[in-house]
Structure formats: C-alpha cells, structure tokens
Design a protein around this motif. Sequence first.
Motif, mmCIF file in Angstrom:
data_model
loop_
_atom_site.group_PDB
_atom_site.id
_atom_site.type_symbol
_atom_site.label_atom_id
_atom_site.label_comp_id
_atom_site.label_asym_id
_atom_site.label_seq_id
_atom_site.Cartn_x
_atom_site.Cartn_y
_atom_site.Cartn_z
ATOM 1 N N GLN A 1 3.169 -68.287 -34.479
ATOM 2 C CA GLN A 1 3.290 -69.734 -34.379
ATOM 3 C C GLN A 1 2.183 -70.405 -35.183
ATOM 4 O OE1 GLN A 1 5.885 -70.931 -32.163
ATOM 5 N NE2 GLN A 1 5.631 -72.866 -33.279
ATOM 6 N N ASP B 1 4.258 -76.348 -35.766
ATOM 7 C CA ASP B 1 5.678 -76.397 -35.423
ATOM 8 C C ASP B 1 6.477 -75.301 -36.111
ATOM 9 O OD1 ASP B 1 5.270 -78.636 -33.833
ATOM 10 O OD2 ASP B 1 5.591 -80.032 -35.505
ATOM 11 N N GLU B 2 5.818 -74.516 -36.962
ATOM 12 C CA GLU B 2 6.509 -73.475 -37.716
ATOM 13 C C GLU B 2 6.256 -72.096 -37.115
ATOM 14 O OE1 GLU B 2 5.993 -75.775 -42.036
ATOM 15 O OE2 GLU B 2 5.068 -73.811 -41.714
ATOM 16 N N ARG C 1 5.956 -68.315 -38.619
ATOM 17 C CA ARG C 1 5.912 -67.446 -39.792
ATOM 18 C C ARG C 1 6.240 -66.020 -39.362
ATOM 19 N NH1 ARG C 1 3.915 -67.635 -44.813
ATOM 20 N NH2 ARG C 1 3.169 -69.744 -44.401
ATOM 21 N N ARG D 1 12.092 -71.887 -44.436
ATOM 22 C CA ARG D 1 11.485 -71.969 -45.766
ATOM 23 C C ARG D 1 11.347 -70.543 -46.274
ATOM 24 N NH1 ARG D 1 7.151 -74.456 -44.654
ATOM 25 N NH2 ARG D 1 5.619 -72.785 -44.712
ATOM 26 N N VAL E 1 9.792 -68.375 -43.120
ATOM 27 C CA VAL E 1 9.154 -69.270 -42.161
ATOM 28 C C VAL E 1 10.248 -70.068 -41.462
ATOM 29 C CG1 VAL E 1 7.515 -71.162 -41.813
ATOM 30 C CG2 VAL E 1 7.096 -69.448 -43.602
ATOM 31 N N LEU F 1 11.522 -73.120 -39.615
ATOM 32 C CA LEU F 1 11.150 -74.518 -39.450
ATOM 33 C C LEU F 1 11.828 -75.146 -38.242
ATOM 34 C CD1 LEU F 1 11.411 -75.678 -43.183
ATOM 35 C CD2 LEU F 1 9.423 -74.763 -41.973
ATOM 36 N N SER F 2 13.035 -74.673 -37.929
ATOM 37 C CA SER F 2 13.777 -75.217 -36.787
ATOM 38 C C SER F 2 14.562 -74.101 -36.111
ATOM 39 C CB SER F 2 14.732 -76.331 -37.235
ATOM 40 O OG SER F 2 15.548 -76.749 -36.154
#
Length: 234
Positions: A173, A176-177, A179, A214, A221, A223-224
């Motif tokens: 974490q 908000d992303e 990885r 991403r 990564v 994102l949502s």
Amino acid sequence: MNALSLTPTERQQIDQGPFFSRLSEALRNDILQRAFVRRLPDETMLSHRGEPAEEWSAVAKGAVRVSSVSLAGKQISLTYVEPGTWFGDIALFDGLPRTHDAYAHGETTLLCVRKADFRELLQTHSELYDALLRLNCRRLRLMFDMIEDLNTRPLAARLAKQVLLLARSYGVQEGDEIRIGLQLAQEDLAQLLGASRQRVNQELKAFEREGAVRVEPTRLVVLSRDKLLVAASR
C-alpha cells in the motif's frame, strides 16, 4: 532450526501463512525444529520435472515460479508460489517424480523439511495428515475455478481477477495505490492466463484508460480495486 536463520519479516510470513498458522503449537514447533533455510538468487532451479522429491518447502521471501516446457521447447509459467505457502508435498505422498520445473523468482528464501523428516512428522502428528488433506482439497477447488474461468470468462475478466490476486498476495500500500511487488513481465501474465502477450497488453491499456491500473516496466500498480472488481465480474 536456528531462529536467527530467518529475518523477522521472513519468520512472520511463515507464522502467518494460511496453512501453518492453523496448525497446533506442538506441530508448528516440531516442523521448525526439523526445518532448514535455503537462500536462493533469482532464477535458481529448485527442482526439475521427473526428479525424485526430496523436500517439503515453504516460501518465506520472494516467490517460486512453477513452469512446464511446451512441445516447441518454450518455458511456460503456470503459477507463482507466494510467501507463506507450503508446496512439494504431493510428490512426497505418492512417491512419484516431480511433475513440473520450479525456479526462484527474485531473491527467494525457503524453509525446507527433508523427506525423512516429513515422514516422521506424519507418523508423529496425525493432525498433519488432516491439514494437508484440507490444503490439497483447496488446491483442487482453485484448479477447477481456473479451468472454469479459462473456458467461460473473457480475458478482461480473468486478467482483472489475476491482478487482484497478485495485489492481495504481493501488494504494498502506497497511499491510495497498491504496488504489486512481484516483478512480472506482460509475457509472464499472458502465460498465467493462457493468452498472447499482445492481447494482455491491449486489456491492460484498457484498464489504464479506465483508471484501474498503471502499467510500469515489469510492475503493475492498482489505482482502483473497485474498478478491477467490476471488470472481474463482467
């Protein structure tokens, strides 16, 4: 086992693994007393298809890539064994050779139990039989789910589901992303999904346009997570 052989983080991965954490304290201690640590650089071969099984292992750091060779002689990645996961018990049970090749993926730490010690553990702890039976039942269920997905779901849904699984197992974490720490090329993802790299690339670009992921070189990564869940359910 010398407790100093594992770093605190590696020991935590073992202790909190879904299989090991459900065992009794007595069995956990007995396994640890018989285990030894192997530290392996990237791409080290652990076992070759057709070899006799000699060890039962758990991943404490990194990952193990399980692969096969196609008729054309190409290595095909089938799955990645994540930290906290035990593997190699099936061939120790039936006495048959290893069915696939196994390689360290990245710098990898394994906790290993030799075949003779594994058999002694089974004789001493009937609990281990039940635990391994449940583990292999879970593996079968996951295998059937994968076969069903491969035959009934579009690639976009399967890819979204795979990215979510990778984020759960290897996600870090960052605000908000999320990885994904496991280094995977798009070809690796394609092999896991039984698709071409070109089609996986197209779907990842679509996820990027939607703001779900991403794509970075050898990294993804998230994102949502919600957008990936929607894509996985299509």
